[in-house]
Scaffold this motif. Structure first.
Motif, mmCIF file in Angstrom:
data_model
loop_
_atom_site.group_PDB
_atom_site.id
_atom_site.type_symbol
_atom_site.label_atom_id
_atom_site.label_comp_id
_atom_site.label_asym_id
_atom_site.label_seq_id
_atom_site.Cartn_x
_atom_site.Cartn_y
_atom_site.Cartn_z
ATOM 1 N N LEU A 89 27.046 -134.031 -17.754
ATOM 2 C CA LEU A 89 28.303 -133.546 -17.373
ATOM 3 C C LEU A 89 28.379 -132.186 -16.750
ATOM 4 O O LEU A 89 27.777 -131.116 -17.165
ATOM 5 N N ASN A 90 28.503 -132.247 -15.519
ATOM 6 C CA ASN A 90 28.699 -131.175 -14.634
ATOM 7 C C ASN A 90 30.042 -130.398 -14.699
ATOM 8 O O ASN A 90 31.427 -131.333 -14.663
ATOM 9 N N VAL A 91 30.081 -129.146 -14.846
ATOM 10 C CA VAL A 91 31.664 -128.502 -14.928
ATOM 11 C C VAL A 91 31.756 -127.563 -13.781
ATOM 12 O O VAL A 91 30.930 -126.694 -13.481
ATOM 13 N N VAL A 92 33.079 -127.379 -13.241
ATOM 14 C CA VAL A 92 33.433 -126.380 -12.503
ATOM 15 C C VAL A 92 34.427 -125.358 -13.030
ATOM 16 O O VAL A 92 35.332 -126.048 -13.520
ATOM 17 N N LEU A 93 34.270 -124.139 -13.095
ATOM 18 C CA LEU A 93 35.133 -123.185 -13.583
ATOM 19 C C LEU A 93 35.666 -122.480 -12.637
ATOM 20 O O LEU A 93 35.460 -122.144 -11.605
ATOM 21 N N LYS A 94 37.039 -122.438 -12.767
ATOM 22 C CA LYS A 94 37.936 -122.015 -12.030
ATOM 23 C C LYS A 94 38.145 -120.373 -12.264
ATOM 24 O O LYS A 94 38.196 -119.964 -13.674
ATOM 25 N N ASP A 95 38.298 -119.630 -11.394
ATOM 26 C CA ASP A 95 38.707 -118.002 -11.494
ATOM 27 C C ASP A 95 39.888 -118.057 -12.531
ATOM 28 O O ASP A 95 40.777 -118.643 -12.476
ATOM 29 N N GLU A 96 39.636 -116.945 -13.423
ATOM 30 C CA GLU A 96 40.942 -116.810 -14.322
ATOM 31 C C GLU A 96 41.833 -115.961 -13.377
ATOM 32 O O GLU A 96 41.511 -114.925 -12.589
ATOM 33 N N SER A 97 43.217 -116.288 -13.568
ATOM 34 C CA SER A 97 44.303 -115.654 -12.909
ATOM 35 C C SER A 97 44.977 -114.777 -13.970
ATOM 36 O O SER A 97 45.233 -115.050 -14.959
ATOM 37 N N TYR A 98 45.101 -113.597 -13.724
ATOM 38 C CA TYR A 98 45.715 -112.300 -14.597
ATOM 39 C C TYR A 98 47.067 -112.288 -14.304
ATOM 40 O O TYR A 98 47.409 -111.967 -12.926
ATOM 41 N N GLN A 99 48.018 -112.133 -15.241
ATOM 42 C CA GLN A 99 49.473 -111.808 -14.971
ATOM 43 C C GLN A 99 49.528 -110.446 -15.615
ATOM 44 O O GLN A 99 49.355 -110.227 -16.573
ATOM 45 N N LEU A 100 50.257 -109.678 -14.752
ATOM 46 C CA LEU A 100 50.493 -108.319 -15.061
ATOM 47 C C LEU A 100 51.976 -108.202 -15.810
ATOM 48 O O LEU A 100 52.273 -107.578 -16.799
ATOM 49 N N ASN A 101 52.814 -109.375 -15.774
ATOM 50 C CA ASN A 101 53.935 -109.390 -16.261
ATOM 51 C C ASN A 101 53.994 -109.728 -17.769
ATOM 52 O O ASN A 101 55.165 -109.900 -18.390
ATOM 53 N N GLU A 102 52.951 -110.113 -18.339
ATOM 54 C CA GLU A 102 52.896 -110.615 -19.744
ATOM 55 C C GLU A 102 52.929 -109.271 -20.640
ATOM 56 O O GLU A 102 53.328 -109.201 -21.754
ATOM 57 N N VAL A 103 52.843 -108.032 -20.135
ATOM 58 C CA VAL A 103 53.160 -106.772 -20.792
ATOM 59 C C VAL A 103 54.179 -105.996 -20.241
ATOM 60 O O VAL A 103 54.032 -105.846 -18.898
ATOM 61 N N VAL A 104 55.075 -105.373 -20.835
ATOM 62 C CA VAL A 104 56.056 -104.722 -20.177
ATOM 63 C C VAL A 104 55.475 -103.269 -19.942
ATOM 64 O O VAL A 104 55.144 -102.541 -20.747
ATOM 65 N N VAL A 105 55.650 -103.040 -18.654
ATOM 66 C CA VAL A 105 54.929 -101.918 -18.179
ATOM 67 C C VAL A 105 56.318 -100.615 -18.552
ATOM 68 O O VAL A 105 57.273 -100.558 -18.328
#
Length: 826
Positions: A89-105
């Motif tokens: 089983l070969n696997v391709v990992l995708k880059d993580e996408s980070y969301q700044l709007n998950e925390v109220v600034v």
């Protein structure tokens, strides 16, 4: 042909086991090194190697849900229906996408600060959840070198490495694996049973890649490396770090993970930089990815060390547990580059509410007898991280070399090569070895730096020795026999001593010493002034500090561990002492003043200091190291010192059967020593001794208690817990009672690394205190303050101390120069 067959067998064994295997790459097709692979909601897993290749051993075909994780990539969930094994089983990992709007600034507070405050507030609870467990542990270590020259400063360095390095001086110098079963209880109770150990090219060795010393716990205030590094979750972390919120993402369980960037506030402090990943709501650690600069951990040769920790979540018990830990490093010196990587895998966790009483004892590691005899069949079944092609090649190459090197024909040929005698060996030394019998004969020569010295009694004097040694690795027995020859030109006398040492085993280290002969010996048997330092101070400055007497003696001593933490011994000695006087006034530079006499108490008395006499001496001693633990190896026991408790030394000595009754005496003494690292505030050490003589009013000055003084203003630059700085060598010698105290604290950069500009020097502040109290003198005290770690770049071999001495008021002051290379050249 042999190498080809071995490689084919290895490949056959690898393919023949029940495995789900493959390669993990990113979207661009590049391998993702050291990614973790686990079966969902279990603690069964593995890690990819540095090429992204993984092998997950499973018990039988069937359906498995696998999680593929790596820092910076999205977790990949794959349902595998493995009807036959091995399954690819070969696997391709995708880059993580980070969301700044998950925390109220908020303008009021950096969101990262809020997250880290909650993580710090909950760290004890999070650590306690996984604070008691048993698990399986796997470790692999590999160290490579690059650009090793043939010679460094004229000394050949590739003799032993020629077979494993290529033409550019590059290659693997260390490759090792360990499989063990561990039992852990917070904060630091660890018990380990090593079931398999493998070192490339050494089938008799035992790997040191154990779980001991690898528990880097970021929930604690400090993470110990060479010094205590301040954890980003320390109670006072905000004094050392700036935290930046980089975004958040949701894992496969829809759990929010916050990525926090760690930035040191001050560059020279013992701090990390990189990233920490914190789970929302539980505030547990899900991953660590930090760098450590060598200068921050007081290791200038080390350039950088990267540490990664991955934690996996089990929805059944709702725990985040560490599944892998990888650290790799880069170091360099003299143009040589050293790189290495150590991989630690934790599987099959079994968390406990409590352990039975007696689970943790003094034995912290037990290495099974045949753990280093496991074959390739075993390793391919148990190894959680597949070997790279480079590592497979290294095992084959070095195991083949070892097989050849063990053959009688090879051993004889190597012996013939190294046993060739050259006429220059008369001056530089010669050795003859028989590798099959494990014996070695050697002659030390006369031109080494340690072979030549000068003192006023003997003038120029030359040392050499004849030696024999034999060692049995399996039994731990060793025998050493030597004859030492010393000739002084001005005295025109040859002195000869002989020594026999036999260690019976490495279980209790039972050892017998027998030695005797005639030697010119310092009155203080601790030899506070070295031959090299005395030679320089005498010839260049006409400071005659080394005081000698003629000692003809015979002595026998036996010692052993009687149980863990208690070491005992005893000796019996016959000695005949004769006074000596100066025989030369030779000097190289300064000659306007005559040498002081050889009398340690009267610099102007050139006569015989004492009358010739005989004496018998009996001595018994014990050393008690509280809290000492041990590692059990098939070939012996290795003590592991505890930093929590002091070591206590006890001694009783009796002088008897003297040529004159007044030389007889009794003496009892005790000594306590203690050293402790105080968080990130440096290392504190103390050494205190007391003693009392009985019936000793007229004993020989030789048998007094002599304190280690120093009048040269030079010392070896190490921690100074055994000697004074400005004390004349024999001014306070005692034959009554005494109390001696040495204390020193090296801040290891603390304070200095907070001062602008000065922190760029990377010096360490050191303070100390020394005292002697005896009935005949007012207490003598020294206060010291100075700097350690002085130098440039990677070469920091100097230390400087300012010393003030008091005795009923101010006595004197001076500067001490610590030269750390003295122990190398002397």
């Amino acid at each position: 042909m042999q190498k080809t067959i071995t490689l084919l067998l290895l490949l056959f064994f690898t393919m023949g086991f029940a495995q789900i295997k493959g390669k993990i790459t990113d979207a661009g097709g590049q391998p993702v090194p050291f990614a973790s692979v686990t079966i969902a909601d279990t603690y069964t897993g593995t890690n990819a190697n540095e090429n992204g290749e993984y092998e997950l051993n499973v018990k039988k075909p069937g359906s498995y849900t696998l999680l593929f994780q790596s820092i910076g990539y999205k977790t990949h969930r794959a349902v595998v229906n493995a009807q036959a094994l091995p399954h690819v089983l070969n696997v391709v990992l995708k880059d993580e996408s980070y969301q700044l709007n998950e925390v109220v600034v908020s303008n009021k507070e950096n969101p990262a600060v809020a997250i880290m405050r909650k993580a710090i507030a909950n760290k004890k609870e999070n650590f306690s959840k996984t604070g008691k467990f048993t698990a399986d542990f796997y470790s692999k270590g590999i160290i490579r070198v690059k650009d090793v020259p043939d010679k460094i400063m004229g000394v050949k360095v590739q003799d032993e490495a020629e077979a494993v390095l290529d033409s550019t001086g590059s290659g693997i110098i260390y490759l090792s694996e360990t499989v063990s079963e561990i039992t852990f209880e917070q904060p630091n109770n660890l018990k380990e049973r090593v079931v398999a150990s493998k070192i490339s090219g050494n089938d008799n060795g035992f790997s040191y890649n154990t779980a001991q010393g690898t528990f880097y716990n970021f929930y604690a205030n400090y993470v110990p490396f060479n010094v205590n590094m301040v954890s980003p979750l320390a109670d006072n972390a905000f004094n050392y770090y700036k935290f930046t919120f980089e975004g958040s993402f949701f894992d496969e369980n829809e759990t929010q993970i916050n990525k926090i960037k760690i930035t040191p506030k001050r560059d020279k402090e013992p701090v990390f930089e990189g990233y920490i990943y914190i789970v929302e709501n539980s505030w547990a650690i899900s991953a660590i990815d930090v760098d450590i600069k060598g200068y921050r951990m007081q290791q200038p040769i080390l350039e950088t060390l990267n540490l990664k920790q991955n934690f996996s979540y089990n929805s059944n018990n709702r725990l985040w547990a560490k599944n892998s830990q990888i650290f790799d490093f880069k170091a360099g010196l003299f143009g040589i580059t050293i790189t290495g990587a150590f991989t630690h895998i934790y599987t099959n966790y079994n968390f406990k509410d409590k352990f039975e009483e007696g689970t943790f004892g003094k034995e912290i590691v037990y290495i099974e007898k045949d753990s280093n005899k496991k074959d390739s069949l075993y390793w391919n079944a148990m190894r959680p991280v597949p070997l790279t092609e480079e590592e497979v090649t290294d095992y084959i190459k070095k195991d083949s070399i070892q097989a050849v090197e063990k053959s009688p024909a090879y051993l004889d040929s190597i012996d013939r090569k190294y046993n060739k005698f050259k006429i220059t060996d008369i001056l530089t030394g010669y050795s003859y070895r028989n590798s099959q019998k494990k014996t070695r004969y050697s002659y030390d020569g006369v031109l080494g730096l340690s072979n030549i010295g000068f003192n006023t009694v003997q003038g120029w004097n030359f040392d050499t020795s004849l030696n024999f040694s034999k060692y049995d690795e399996e039994s731990g027995k060793s025998t050493y026999i030597s004859s030492d020859f010393n000739y002084g030109i001005a005295e025109d006398r040859l002195r000869v001593t002989g020594r026999f040492t036999h260690r019976f085993n490495r279980i209790n280290n039972a050892t017998l010493f027998v030695w005797g002969g005639s030697e010119a010996q310092q009155f203080n048997q601790s030899e506070p002034i070295s031959e090299l330092v005395n030679t320089v101070s005498t010839l260049f400055f006409k400071d005659n500090y080394m005081k000698l007497y003629d000692n003809t003696f015979a002595k026998a001593q036996y010692q052993q561990d009687i149980f863990t933490g208690v070491f005992i011994g005893g000796s019996l000695e016959y000695t005949r002492r004769r006074a000596l006087t100066n025989n030369t006034d030779y000097v190289l530079i300064k000659d306007d003043e005559p040498y002081t006499s050889n009398n340690p108490l009267d610099a102007d008395d050139d006569g015989l200091f004492f009358e010739k006499h005989d004496l018998m001496k009996a001595n018994v001693f014990a050393i008690i190291r509280f809290g000492e633990k041990y590692i059990t190896r098939p070939d012996g026991k290795l003590p592991v010192r505890s930093g929590k408790y002091p070591a206590i030394g006890l001694q009783y000595e009796k002088g008897f059967a003297a040529s004159e009754d007044n030389y007889e005496y009794d003496f009892v003494g005790a000594r306590a020593s203690y050293s402790r690292t105080l968080g990130n505030k440096g290392e504190f050490g103390i050494n205190a001794g007391v003693g009392k003589f009985f019936n000793a009013d007229e004993i020989a000055f030789i048998d007094y208690k002599h304190f280690n003084g120093n009048q040269t203003h030079v010392f070896n630059g190490q921690q100074n817990l055994a000697s004074f700085n400005l004390l004349p060598y024999y001014s306070h010698s005692a034959n009554d009672s005494y109390f001696e105290l040495h204390a020193e604290h090296n801040f290891n950069g603390y304070i200095m690394n907070k001062i602008p500009l000065l922190n760029k020097l990377q010096w360490n502040l050191v303070v100390g205190y020394h005292q002697i109290s005896t009935p005949d003198f007012k207490p003598y005290q020294e206060f010291t303050a100075g700097f350690d770690n002085i130098g440039f770049g990677k070469f920091r071999m100097l230390r400087i101390d300012y010393v003030r001495a008091y005795q009923g008021g101010f006595s004197t002051d001076g500067v001490m120069f610590g030269l750390k290379f003295l122990d190398i050249v002397d």
